[in-house]
Design an enzyme around this catalytic site. Structure first.
Site, short mmCIF file in Angstrom:
data_model
loop_
_atom_site.label_atom_id
_atom_site.label_comp_id
_atom_site.label_asym_id
_atom_site.label_seq_id
_atom_site.Cartn_x
_atom_site.Cartn_y
_atom_site.Cartn_z
CG PHE A 1 -1.72 -1.04 1.24
CD1 PHE A 1 -2.64 -1.33 0.64
CD2 PHE A 1 -1.06 -2.45 2.39
CE1 PHE A 1 -4.10 -2.70 0.72
CE2 PHE A 1 -2.75 -3.23 2.49
CZ PHE A 1 -3.55 -3.59 1.88
CG ASP B 1 0.09 3.12 5.64
OD1 ASP B 1 -0.55 2.64 6.74
OD2 ASP B 1 0.50 4.00 5.31
CB CYS C 1 -5.45 4.90 8.97
SG CYS C 1 -6.52 4.66 7.07
N1 SAH Z 1 1.84 4.22 2.97
C1 SAH Z 1 1.13 5.21 2.26
C2 SAH Z 1 0.05 6.08 2.62
C3 SAH Z 1 -0.59 4.50 1.59
S1 SAH Z 1 -2.23 4.87 1.86
C4 SAH Z 1 2.08 6.89 2.81
O1 SAH Z 1 2.97 6.37 3.65
O2 SAH Z 1 2.24 7.99 2.02
C5 SAH Z 1 -3.08 3.52 0.74
C6 SAH Z 1 -3.23 3.05 -0.64
O3 SAH Z 1 -3.46 1.45 -0.86
C7 SAH Z 1 -3.23 3.99 -1.95
O4 SAH Z 1 -2.67 4.43 -2.40
C8 SAH Z 1 -4.43 2.58 -2.64
O5 SAH Z 1 -4.14 2.71 -3.70
C9 SAH Z 1 -3.72 1.28 -1.89
N2 SAH Z 1 -4.87 0.82 -1.98
C10 SAH Z 1 -5.56 0.20 -1.77
N3 SAH Z 1 -6.02 -0.95 -1.90
C11 SAH Z 1 -5.06 -1.56 -2.32
C12 SAH Z 1 -5.22 -3.13 -2.66
N4 SAH Z 1 -5.75 -3.69 -2.67
N5 SAH Z 1 -4.36 -3.04 -2.76
C13 SAH Z 1 -2.76 -2.93 -3.01
N6 SAH Z 1 -3.01 -1.13 -2.93
C14 SAH Z 1 -4.36 -0.80 -2.75
#
Ligand code: SAH
Length: 409
Positions: free
Chosen positions: A240, A314, A354
């Site tokens: 993520f 995350d 979160c």
């Molecule tokens: N760790 C990041 C924030 C994560 S936000 C930081 O420090 O800035 C969550 C992210 O998860 C988003 O970019 C979204 O595109 C991704 N996401 C959501 N569902 C997902 C899934 N099933 N598999 C992979 N990525 C996913």
């Protein structure tokens, strides 16, 4: 002599009386009054009107911003004793938020939160700084009538180059009547591309006019820092990854390699741009980096082709409503369980949540419980909110992370 205009007719102040059960939370400083806790209301109210809340003995309890379209009917500005909500009051309120952040950041960190909603006494309003750009995000239409006054105050006090307005989805329709739209400029010229700011000296671009949240996940700064501190020589899998924040901190700290995993091609592209922005750092330039465009659950569930020494999980909020909590806990457990086979012996797992509807203790227990059968765990630490995102009431506590060393059983 010219005829004088008659004085404008001022409606009587909006007065509410609440059910007895709602009195003590308000007295204790809880910032929300729900519609179903209102027992009496002297007249219908307009969005953003000041509502004065009384107890059953007609004693003042609190005053706040009224929103007739929200179940969260009043967001408290002031409790305990009445106050005149005028320009001086707003200025003092802003000063309080600024004061809390004094000395938290040096010139190497120019992205942080100036105002964190209710927790700073600005209910339903968030103000983030990205270098010279401020992003003002509203979660209730109750701010619309005050927006010009607040903008003026922010410009005078913080002297930003620009202010961008962001609106939560549920108030975008109501905003049209005020000629307001998500992403519009309140002050200064629109940025031509991503706004570049610093986090611990690393450069990041934020898509302030259309990105998630206000363009960046500022709330994870402390965890990114910590992961940086633990990353030297390790191969990182950043699950993520969004715009690659954890990976950049790790790469600069001398990680052996970083891999960004995200479902969104857009997010991965922003991570690549952020790496490019920091190419002048020799460790960032030397660190091998990989993009993995995939669903995290599916990718982690597949047989590992190679292992990592540090995995960050995350995910976005997995419980939007209280009823989602059991499913969210299952998903957190499943992520941790699926991540385990991808970790080298003694590898470090950092699991974050979160979701406000998932309490920290239950999250920590769930992640450890999911791994306990397959790994011997050493809990390094747990973390909560960073100081520019204070949480002053239970519902505001959403962010937590657990750091676990995972050894073979
Ligand atoms: N760790 C990041 C924030 C994560 S936000 C930081 O420090 O800035 C969550 C992210 O998860 C988003 O970019 C979204 O595109 C991704 N996401 C959501 N569902 C997902 C899934 N099933 N598999 C992979 N990525 C996913």
């Amino acid at each position: 002599m010219t005829a004088r205009e008659p004085p404008p007719i001022r409606p009587a102040p909006l007065r509410l009386r609440v059910r007895p059960a709602a009195e003590s939370p308000l007295r204790a400083g809880h910032p929300w009054l729900f519609a179903d806790s209102i027992r009496e209301q002297n007249r219908p109210g307009e969005p953003g009107e000041l509502a004065v809340i009384y107890d059953r003995r007609n004693q003042f309890l609190a005053l706040g911003l009224f929103d007739p379209d929200s179940p969260l009917r009043v967001r408290v500005l002031q409790a305990g004793q009445p106050a005149q909500i005028d320009a001086a009051w707003w200025a003092a309120r802003l000063e309080r938020a600024i004061g809390i952040r004094a000395n938290l950041f040096d010139g190497q960190t120019t992205g942080y939160r100036w105002i964190h909603g209710e927790n700073d006494g600005w209910p339903g309003l968030v103000l983030d700084r990205y270098a010279e750009t401020l992003v003002l995000k509203l979660y209730t239409q109750a701010w619309f009538p005050r927006l010009a006054e607040i903008t003026k105050l922010l410009v005078a006090r913080l002297q930003p180059g620009r202010i961008v307005l962001r609106l939560s989805r549920n108030i975008q329709a109501a905003a049209r009547a005020w000629r307001l739209a998500d992403g519009q400029m309140l002050h200064g010229a629109a940025p031509e591309s991503d706004v570049v700011f610093l986090e611990d000296g690393l450069r990041f671009g934020a898509e302030v006019r259309c990105g998630q949240k206000t363009g960046f996940f500022l709330d994870q700064r402390e965890n990114r820092r910590r992961v940086g501190g633990l990353a030297a020589g390790r191969r990182l899998l950043n699950v993520f990854s969004f715009s690659g924040g954890f990976s950049l901190h790790a790469a600069r700290a001398g990680a052996a390699s970083v891999a960004d995993l995200d479902l969104s091609a857009h997010a991965l592209a922003s991570a690549r741009r952020n790496f490019a922005l920091n190419r002048d750092d020799s460790r960032v330039a030397a660190c091998p980096r990989q993009d993995l465009k995939a669903d995290a659950f599916a990718w982690l569930g597949a047989r590992p082709a190679r292992v990592f020494d540090l995995i960050v999980l995350d995910p976005p909020s997995l419980a939007r409503r209280a009823a989602d909590k059991p499913a969210a806990l299952q998903a957190y457990a499943s992520l941790a369980r699926r991540a385990a086979p991808h970790l080298s012996p003694g590898g470090l797992l950092v699991a974050c949540s979160c979701s406000a509807h998932v309490p920290a203790a239950e999250f920590f227990q769930t992640v450890q419980g999911a791994l306990a059968g397959v790994r011997r765990l050493e809990r390094l630490q747990t973390t909560g909110h960073p100081p520019d995102h204070p949480a002053t009431f239970a519902e505001a506590q959403y962010l937590k992370a657990i750091y676990l060393l995972c050894f073979p059983r």
